[in-house]
Scaffold this motif. Sequence first.
Motif, PDB file in Angstrom:
ATOM      1  N   UNK A   9      38.353  41.947  35.688  1.00  0.00           N
ATOM      2  CA  UNK A   9      38.766  41.315  36.940  1.00  0.00           C
ATOM      3  C   UNK A   9      40.176  40.766  36.748  1.00  0.00           C
ATOM      4  N   UNK A  10      41.063  41.075  37.691  1.00  0.00           N
ATOM      5  CA  UNK A  10      42.430  40.557  37.665  1.00  0.00           C
ATOM      6  C   UNK A  10      42.599  39.573  38.809  1.00  0.00           C
ATOM      7  N   UNK A  11      42.969  38.344  38.486  1.00  0.00           N
ATOM      8  CA  UNK A  11      43.289  37.341  39.492  1.00  0.00           C
ATOM      9  C   UNK A  11      44.797  37.214  39.591  1.00  0.00           C
ATOM     10  N   UNK A  12      45.302  37.166  40.833  1.00  0.00           N
ATOM     11  CA  UNK A  12      46.757  37.108  41.046  1.00  0.00           C
ATOM     12  C   UNK A  12      47.101  35.946  41.958  1.00  0.00           C
ATOM     13  N   UNK A  13      48.009  35.101  41.489  1.00  0.00           N
ATOM     14  CA  UNK A  13      48.608  34.047  42.298  1.00  0.00           C
ATOM     15  C   UNK A  13      50.052  34.489  42.542  1.00  0.00           C
ATOM     16  N   UNK A  14      50.324  35.117  43.704  1.00  0.00           N
ATOM     17  CA  UNK A  14      51.660  35.673  43.948  1.00  0.00           C
ATOM     18  C   UNK A  14      52.673  34.578  44.258  1.00  0.00           C
ATOM     19  N   UNK A  15      53.927  34.903  44.065  1.00  0.00           N
ATOM     20  CA  UNK A  15      55.000  33.968  44.379  1.00  0.00           C
ATOM     21  C   UNK A  15      56.107  34.041  43.356  1.00  0.00           C
ATOM     22  N   UNK A  16      57.030  33.090  43.417  1.00  0.00           N
ATOM     23  CA  UNK A  16      58.137  33.047  42.457  1.00  0.00           C
ATOM     24  C   UNK A  16      57.621  32.956  41.037  1.00  0.00           C
ATOM     25  N   UNK A  17      56.524  32.233  40.882  1.00  0.00           N
ATOM     26  CA  UNK A  17      55.833  32.146  39.600  1.00  0.00           C
ATOM     27  C   UNK A  17      54.548  32.948  39.750  1.00  0.00           C
ATOM     28  N   UNK A  18      54.579  34.188  39.274  1.00  0.00           N
ATOM     29  CA  UNK A  18      53.451  35.096  39.436  1.00  0.00           C
ATOM     30  C   UNK A  18      52.388  34.774  38.402  1.00  0.00           C
ATOM     31  N   UNK A  19      51.279  34.200  38.851  1.00  0.00           N
ATOM     32  CA  UNK A  19      50.186  33.864  37.955  1.00  0.00           C
ATOM     33  C   UNK A  19      49.213  35.017  37.840  1.00  0.00           C
ATOM     34  N   UNK A  20      48.846  35.338  36.606  1.00  0.00           N
ATOM     35  CA  UNK A  20      47.903  36.418  36.348  1.00  0.00           C
ATOM     36  C   UNK A  20      46.800  35.915  35.443  1.00  0.00           C
ATOM     37  N   UNK A  21      45.578  36.316  35.744  1.00  0.00           N
ATOM     38  CA  UNK A  21      44.449  35.987  34.892  1.00  0.00           C
ATOM     39  C   UNK A  21      43.574  37.231  34.811  1.00  0.00           C
ATOM     40  N   UNK A  22      43.408  37.732  33.619  1.00  0.00           N
ATOM     41  CA  UNK A  22      42.612  38.925  33.367  1.00  0.00           C
ATOM     42  C   UNK A  22      41.322  38.480  32.679  1.00  0.00           C
ATOM     43  N   UNK A  23      40.192  38.718  33.326  1.00  0.00           N
ATOM     44  CA  UNK A  23      38.900  38.302  32.787  1.00  0.00           C
ATOM     45  C   UNK A  23      38.083  39.546  32.481  1.00  0.00           C
ATOM     46  N   UNK A  24      37.665  39.665  31.233  1.00  0.00           N
ATOM     47  CA  UNK A  24      36.794  40.774  30.832  1.00  0.00           C
ATOM     48  C   UNK A  24      35.385  40.228  30.700  1.00  0.00           C
ATOM     49  N   UNK A  74      41.233  47.954  35.124  1.00  0.00           N
ATOM     50  CA  UNK A  74      40.856  46.913  36.077  1.00  0.00           C
ATOM     51  C   UNK A  74      39.845  47.462  37.096  1.00  0.00           C
ATOM     52  N   UNK A  75      38.775  46.687  37.341  1.00  0.00           N
ATOM     53  CA  UNK A  75      37.753  47.069  38.299  1.00  0.00           C
ATOM     54  C   UNK A  75      37.846  46.316  39.617  1.00  0.00           C
ATOM     55  N   UNK A  76      38.356  45.092  39.558  1.00  0.00           N
ATOM     56  CA  UNK A  76      38.383  44.246  40.749  1.00  0.00           C
ATOM     57  C   UNK A  76      39.609  43.338  40.690  1.00  0.00           C
ATOM     58  N   UNK A  77      40.163  43.028  41.871  1.00  0.00           N
ATOM     59  CA  UNK A  77      41.330  42.154  41.954  1.00  0.00           C
ATOM     60  C   UNK A  77      41.070  41.074  42.997  1.00  0.00           C
ATOM     61  N   UNK A  78      41.403  39.849  42.653  1.00  0.00           N
ATOM     62  CA  UNK A  78      41.388  38.741  43.605  1.00  0.00           C
ATOM     63  C   UNK A  78      42.808  38.240  43.772  1.00  0.00           C
ATOM     64  N   UNK A 115      39.522  44.963  46.156  1.00  0.00           N
ATOM     65  CA  UNK A 115      40.539  43.926  46.322  1.00  0.00           C
ATOM     66  C   UNK A 115      39.991  42.863  47.265  1.00  0.00           C
ATOM     67  N   UNK A 116      39.990  41.623  46.786  1.00  0.00           N
ATOM     68  CA  UNK A 116      39.541  40.499  47.596  1.00  0.00           C
ATOM     69  C   UNK A 116      40.702  39.531  47.749  1.00  0.00           C
ATOM     70  N   UNK A 117      40.844  38.966  48.950  1.00  0.00           N
ATOM     71  CA  UNK A 117      41.915  38.010  49.209  1.00  0.00           C
ATOM     72  C   UNK A 117      41.288  36.674  49.609  1.00  0.00           C
ATOM     73  N   UNK A 118      41.823  35.607  49.030  1.00  0.00           N
ATOM     74  CA  UNK A 118      41.254  34.284  49.243  1.00  0.00           C
ATOM     75  C   UNK A 118      42.340  33.294  49.669  1.00  0.00           C
ATOM     76  N   UNK A 119      42.043  32.441  50.649  1.00  0.00           N
ATOM     77  CA  UNK A 119      42.986  31.372  51.010  1.00  0.00           C
ATOM     78  C   UNK A 119      43.118  30.389  49.840  1.00  0.00           C
ATOM     79  N   UNK A 120      44.286  29.784  49.678  1.00  0.00           N
ATOM     80  CA  UNK A 120      44.488  28.829  48.580  1.00  0.00           C
ATOM     81  C   UNK A 120      43.429  27.727  48.546  1.00  0.00           C
ATOM     82  N   UNK A 121      43.030  27.230  49.694  1.00  0.00           N
ATOM     83  CA  UNK A 121      42.021  26.169  49.743  1.00  0.00           C
ATOM     84  C   UNK A 121      40.701  26.641  49.130  1.00  0.00           C
TER      85      UNK A 121
END
Length: 161
Positions: A9-24, A74-78, A115-121
């Motif tokens: 699973x890949x989690x992405x926090x897009x923006x000027x500071x691109x946050x990535x979290x890869x969970x196996x 990668x199988x899934x992205x948030x 691909x799943x998209x989530x509001x920041x809240x």
Amino acid sequence: MISTSDYTILGIDPGNNLGLCLIKTDPNTMDIKSIYHYTHYLDRIAGTDVDEYFLKRKLHVRDIITNLYYRHNINMVGIELAFVNNRFPRSAITLSEYISFIELSIYTLSSRIKIFKYPPKTVKQLIGATGNSNKDGMLDTIKKIDEIQPYINYDILTEHS
């Protein structure tokens, strides 16, 4: 039994500071096997004008995602969705453009990736923080999640990763 390989699973926090979290995880139990997290500081990418600057950043993000896809299957992205910052309301447009480009980059690699998209809240609430937590509140909450402590590298942890 589903498979013997990892479910990634890949989690992405897009923006000027691109946050990535890869969970196996183990695909049969969904137990965490490893977590990799990192923040890419896209402000370090330069261009001669605004259009070139944003294009270079998007291409850099595409290259990062492509590399992660081929190295980790990668199988899934948030993805965290854009939000309107009252101080910089136009940034939501740029952020939405990045998110669309990320989605297109992922879909180009494989249409089978969910691909799943989530509001920041929602992202904040899912980890146990309040919906309006600031950066320090997010870091404090992450540090309290017992299940992930063995996998976190506190030397590089940011609220984005």
